[in-house]
Write a protein that holds these residues in place. Structure first.
Motif, short mmCIF file in Angstrom:
data_model
loop_
_atom_site.label_atom_id
_atom_site.label_comp_id
_atom_site.label_asym_id
_atom_site.label_seq_id
_atom_site.Cartn_x
_atom_site.Cartn_y
_atom_site.Cartn_z
N LEU A 2 34.25 -4.18 -3.63
CA LEU A 2 33.26 -4.50 -2.60
C LEU A 2 31.92 -4.87 -3.24
N MET A 3 31.55 -4.11 -4.26
CA MET A 3 30.29 -4.40 -4.95
C MET A 3 30.33 -5.78 -5.60
N ALA A 4 31.44 -6.10 -6.22
CA ALA A 4 31.57 -7.40 -6.87
C ALA A 4 31.51 -8.53 -5.83
N ASN B 186 29.95 -8.33 -2.72
CA ASN B 186 28.68 -8.43 -1.99
C ASN B 186 27.95 -7.10 -2.15
N LEU B 187 27.14 -7.04 -3.18
CA LEU B 187 26.47 -5.80 -3.58
C LEU B 187 25.60 -5.26 -2.45
N SER B 188 24.88 -6.12 -1.78
CA SER B 188 23.98 -5.68 -0.71
C SER B 188 24.74 -5.05 0.44
N ALA B 189 25.83 -5.70 0.84
CA ALA B 189 26.60 -5.18 1.97
C ALA B 189 27.14 -3.81 1.62
N TYR B 190 27.62 -3.66 0.40
CA TYR B 190 28.09 -2.34 -0.01
C TYR B 190 26.96 -1.33 0.00
N GLY B 191 25.76 -1.80 -0.32
CA GLY B 191 24.62 -0.89 -0.42
C GLY B 191 24.44 0.00 0.81
N TYR B 192 24.56 -0.59 2.00
CA TYR B 192 24.41 0.21 3.22
C TYR B 192 25.43 1.37 3.23
N PRO C 293 33.49 -24.68 -5.75
CA PRO C 293 33.97 -23.37 -5.36
C PRO C 293 35.40 -23.15 -5.83
N ARG C 294 35.69 -21.95 -6.21
CA ARG C 294 37.04 -21.63 -6.66
C ARG C 294 37.23 -20.15 -6.36
N PRO C 295 38.45 -19.72 -6.08
CA PRO C 295 38.64 -18.31 -5.77
C PRO C 295 38.27 -17.47 -6.98
N ASN C 296 37.42 -16.48 -6.77
CA ASN C 296 37.02 -15.59 -7.84
C ASN C 296 37.71 -14.26 -7.61
N PRO C 297 38.45 -13.75 -8.61
CA PRO C 297 39.20 -12.50 -8.40
C PRO C 297 38.29 -11.28 -8.31
N LEU C 298 36.98 -11.46 -8.49
CA LEU C 298 35.99 -10.37 -8.48
C LEU C 298 36.20 -9.46 -9.69
N LEU C 299 37.28 -8.71 -9.67
CA LEU C 299 37.73 -7.99 -10.87
C LEU C 299 39.17 -8.41 -11.10
N SER C 300 39.65 -8.19 -12.31
CA SER C 300 41.05 -8.48 -12.60
C SER C 300 41.91 -7.32 -12.11
N GLU D 235 38.64 -11.59 0.94
CA GLU D 235 38.79 -12.51 2.07
C GLU D 235 37.60 -12.46 3.02
N VAL D 236 37.02 -11.29 3.18
CA VAL D 236 35.97 -11.14 4.19
C VAL D 236 34.58 -11.05 3.56
N LEU D 237 34.46 -10.20 2.54
CA LEU D 237 33.14 -9.88 2.03
C LEU D 237 32.57 -10.95 1.10
N ALA D 238 33.39 -11.42 0.16
CA ALA D 238 32.89 -12.37 -0.84
C ALA D 238 32.30 -13.63 -0.21
N PRO D 239 32.93 -14.19 0.82
CA PRO D 239 32.36 -15.42 1.40
C PRO D 239 30.98 -15.21 2.03
N THR D 240 30.61 -13.97 2.31
CA THR D 240 29.30 -13.73 2.94
C THR D 240 28.20 -13.55 1.90
N TYR D 241 28.58 -13.51 0.63
CA TYR D 241 27.56 -13.17 -0.38
C TYR D 241 26.42 -14.19 -0.41
N ARG D 242 26.78 -15.45 -0.57
CA ARG D 242 25.72 -16.46 -0.69
C ARG D 242 24.89 -16.60 0.59
N PRO D 243 25.53 -16.65 1.75
CA PRO D 243 24.71 -16.72 2.97
C PRO D 243 23.73 -15.53 3.11
#
Lengths: 603, 603
Positions: free
Chosen positions: A120-122, A124-130, A4-11, A55-63
């Protein structure tokens, strides 16, 4: 085995560059609608959203990907994290960010909302979907709803108390909305009773808010066939009766096991099994598709953004991986006592990274330009500007939806490939993003449908007025590029490619007028690809101009590196993609007939 | 929601056409090695294999994908169906079909074995995987093994009593075999003691046979660094001691959760944790990679076949779906009272089907030609023919490996796309085949490595002798096409494209000789793509010639339809793909430097 490494999602550097160097987004603040805003207020939204995304959304993506929604006892139970995630996204103000103060919004430009949403999409796409679906449903009610619908449904959707869906597709109809069969029968109280079945309803049920409102296409009893008989209804899962909510006879009939977006359920819904499903008409009878299509540009821009964001997060991951993973030595070095090099030293790995960069950053640039046209179309004070922007918006939307979906899928596959055997395992994330990406060429109109829309409607509208407007935009960009000292051959190539595309459009339009609609539209997917290459070249030229301007200004080594990277990616696009234009034009022009004449029994 | 329907896996009509009309596979029976054979004996293997693939193997695909191997108490438990499936495949004679009678084989041409195997791969890629790996390991022992290894290990592998693996990759080395670190220490009894760790070992453990033999790369203590210090060893999971098998200190250290090929475990193996892992040298010390590479062509042809087969089964599924799924009406028809049409009526769906057909059948044709060159290289009585065939085999192998892997992935994505929203769900199979496919651009040498192999070794070998041989083959095909009345422009385009490719190769080779190896190899992936387009065009021209010959012969409507479909697919390839050759050549020739000069910190 995961690293695991911090991913900037977008630059962030790229996003700021796109908003304020390649584009001049603060110029929008000159419009009366945006006069309260400034780069500072944009930054308030952007900064808080970025932080939440990382900080909040990205860590929930895989779970959430690993534990998709469960269907039990007629209800859908989604991932427990969704309750606080949804509240968090609502708190960021994203549901109403672009809406006027009357409905509780800040009236920010869509351009700024788009780029904030992309994080947000980058993440956790599903969470943004709602959120995205709720926003679309509420916006429809805001524009077309009665006072009752606005007060009862829209307000709660915008406040984040309920969520919304789009209930269009039916099992027998798929993309063919003219074949919608769900029926609506007028009731004495002015509402309707609905009966029918819908499929692929994203977010069609959940357990983190009290209610779900389905914006549903149906046919009022006795209505004509085809698209003109289709009306739009608001159909809540529970209907308000006095101060309570009572079940509204909307049944979840099944969950579709999607291969991606696994945090967002896709459902089969049955309306009116007990003939007690109340719906309220939205807009005029028979104008259901027209209402939907008024929102369609924004919905399709959102899909394009989904696609860019999913490609972006994977690009960032593969870039970080390529910088730190040692393996082998660059071509020509045979000394195996030398330590292995990071794989970014291999030319072919850099090719895969630069191709991703060209797609991701070119795609984002395209989406932001398209969003800016939407802002102008909605809010320019004079009608001529609004009309021109609307033409451009209409023209660019199928491209902005499709290019990131199709090339983004390729880009996501390259991100996986860079990870080698590890990329093929679910210990690493590229495979999940690749799965997510594949939906974007299917939903909100397949790639084939976007091609028909571009060639059959948007490009030929009003005698090619949109192409004329695009030509003006391109010339403004080439003038800027010239002034900045960008390689002149790129500007020439872009102008030439657009001229070819325009001439081709006129030619094909003429064939259509002459009754050869099938020949005109035969290569509409190639036509869309051609226009995508040109539109993205335009956005890369604008970025190259901004990079040159930046290089002339800066003495900072990091900035210099950033701008040089932009120039290399622009070079790549003009060297590798733009030369394809004549080939694609030739296929469209000649009406190459291999698959047209291929009979079903010849395969 | 699933709509099961019999899937032919591959088209029998097409396979017969490829073997006996486009190619003349029975001509191989003139070689002494194959003189016992005839179209009838070929048919014996083909018919039984097809039947087994369709009736027994295909129904196990989804259950095995859904229940991947489990790692418990240090052992791997695979799907329980594998025991009988493996026995069934062994009973078909496929382990030894191409081997001589001395080792229990039938000595059939590889060409016939390949096409029979393709049915098994299309039915269940993972299940075939155990067989393919065992065959490769046994073949290595047959060629390089001592009498002890042949009697003890090879014989049991060929009889299907044990299975085999290739244990090459290490966590720190990946594609870079020069960096293999596993150590082998000589023991007094002439064997070795191994210590080290291997990763991505497919079929590295299972519970349906008694033993697994790992063909393992390791470095004998004191050996030099780099590739020349690497030797090959046979390392069984259990070693024979007298009449029993005792554990050989090979530990399963972990299972990699692959996204496809989910019936075949991919493992981390530790050798010699207790310093009691016995291995036996195969071939000469320091010649490990040379031994492996003697088998590499066949291994890579097998990967190409995996890829073609996976694309084929998805193509067949999407074709059947497109013929039966009603939705919308073709462009120009607005009468919605008319029943919806099967989606195959839509031009863009036919485009997606024809593109798949062009890739699948073009890819299969390429693999069969390549296999035929392998048969000639192995069995032609005169050395000149063998040598020429070997040159062609070497040249074609990286193409035959990569084209189906890369374009097959695209083809699989199109099959999913044709299924629309259903394609995005795991109730339908296209998504599973898409996952399976992605591995083929990674294992047995990534696409980037194949490009380096083609341009850096194979194309420039012996002063371009392979290109000379290819040119002769192409001219024979254009002569045949001319005689059959095939569109002459196709033959001209093919000859021209090959000339461009040849000239380009010489030019690039000269740059390499002049010390500019990095410039020479910069676009090796584009070079590979260019050669793929040309090689597949060659095979489509041969198919077009055979189709024209067939049309002149037949009065049967079904045959006519089949041949017309072949001509349409050939037309597609020459119209859509061949015109890309000059663009690709230009990139290679100019050494377009966007990603070459892109520094790691510029991204």
């Amino acid at each position: 085995m995961s690293v695991p490494r911090p991913n900037p999602l977008l630059s962030d550097r790229d996003v700021d560059f796109q908003l304020y160097e390649a584009l001049d987004t603060t110029a929008l603040c000159a419009l009366p609608a945006f006069q309260e805003h400034s780069r500072d207020t944009f930054a308030l939204l952007l900064d808080s959203t970025r932080r939440f995304a990382r900080e909040v959304l990205a860590p929930t993506y895989r779970p959430m990907d690993a534990a998709p929604p469960v269907f039990e006892h007629g209800r859908v139970r989604v991932h427990p994290a969704m309750r606080s995630l949804y509240a968090g996204m609502v708190d960021l103000g994203l549901l109403t960010a672009t809406r006027p103060p009357e409905v509780g919004g800040q009236q920010l430009p869509l351009t700024v909302h788009a780029v904030a949403s992309a994080y947000l999409m980058a993440a956790n796409l599903s969470a943004y979907g709602y959120l995205g679906l709720t926003l679309g449903a509420a916006h429809l009610l805001e524009v077309f709803g009665t006072r009752f619908l606005r007060d009862t449904f829209m307000a709660r959707l915008y406040r984040g108390e309920w969520t919304g869906t789009m209930a269009l597709t039916e099992p027998q109809a798929g993309s063919s909305l003219a074949d919608v069969k769900t029926r609506a029968t007028p009731a004495p109280d002015g509402s309707y009773r609905l009966q029918g079945s819908k499929i692929f309803i994203s977010g069609g049920d959940q357990d983190f808010t009290d209610n779900v409102v389905h914006l549903t296409l149906a046919r009022i009893e006795g209505a004509e066939g085809g698209t003109r008989g289709v009306s739009l209804f608001a159909v809540p899962a529970k209907r308000p009766e006095g101060d309570t909510l009572v079940p509204n006879d909307v049944q979840v009939a099944g969950v579709i096991h999607k291969i991606g977006w696994r945090g967002l359920p896709s459902l089969v819904l049955n309306f009116g099994e007990a003939n007690d499903c109340h719906g309220w008409l939205v807009g005029q009878p028979g104008r259901g598709l027209a209402c939907m299509f008024q929102m369609m540009n924004e919905a399709r821009i959102m899909v394009g953004l989904n696609a860019v964001s999913t490609a972006a997060v994977a690009y960032q991951e593969s870039l970080a991986y390529a910088r730190e993973r040692p393996q082998g030595r660059p071509a020509g070095i045979r000394d195996t006592t030398r330590a292995q090099s990071p794989i970014i030293e291999h030319a072919d790995v850099r090719r895969m990274l630069l191709r991703q960069k060209a797609i991701v950053e070119g795609g984002l640039a395209l989406l932001l330009t398209t969003s800016t046209q939407a802002d102008l179309a909605n809010h320019a004070p004079d009608e001529a500007t609004r009309k021109r922007a609307h033409l451009l918006l209409d023209l660019l939307t199928p491209i902005a939806k499709t290019f990131p979906a199709e090339r983004g899928f390729e880009s996501n596959a390259l991100a996986l490939q860079i990870h080698g055997g590890y990329g093929y395992s679910s210990e690493y994330l590229p495979e999940a993003w690749l799965r997510d990406q594949k939906l974007n060429s299917i939903h909100e109109g397949t790639t084939g449908i976007q091609g028909l829309d571009l060639l059959g409607r948007k490009a030929v509208a009003e005698g090619g007025a949109a192409l004329q407007a695009l030509d003006e935009e391109v010339r403004a960009t080439t003038a800027r590029a010239h002034a900045a000292g960008v390689e002149p051959a790129w500007s020439d190539a872009l102008e030439d490619a657009l001229q070819q595309a325009t001439a081709l459009t006129l030619e094909l339009g003429a064939r259509g007028m002459a009754g050869e609609v099938d020949v005109m539209l035969r290569h509409s997917t190639d036509f869309l690809e051609l226009f995508s290459v040109v539109a993205v070249a335009w956005r890369w030229l604008a970025q190259a101009a901004a990079a040159k301007e930046g290089l002339a200004r800066t003495t900072n080594a990091e900035d210099t590196a950033f701008y040089e990277g932009k120039l290399a990616a622009a070079q790549y696009w003009f060297a590798v993609e733009v030369p394809r234009v004549p080939l694609l034009a030739h296929l469209c022009r000649t009406g190459e007939d291999s698959y047209a004449r291929m009979r079903p029994d010849w395969f």
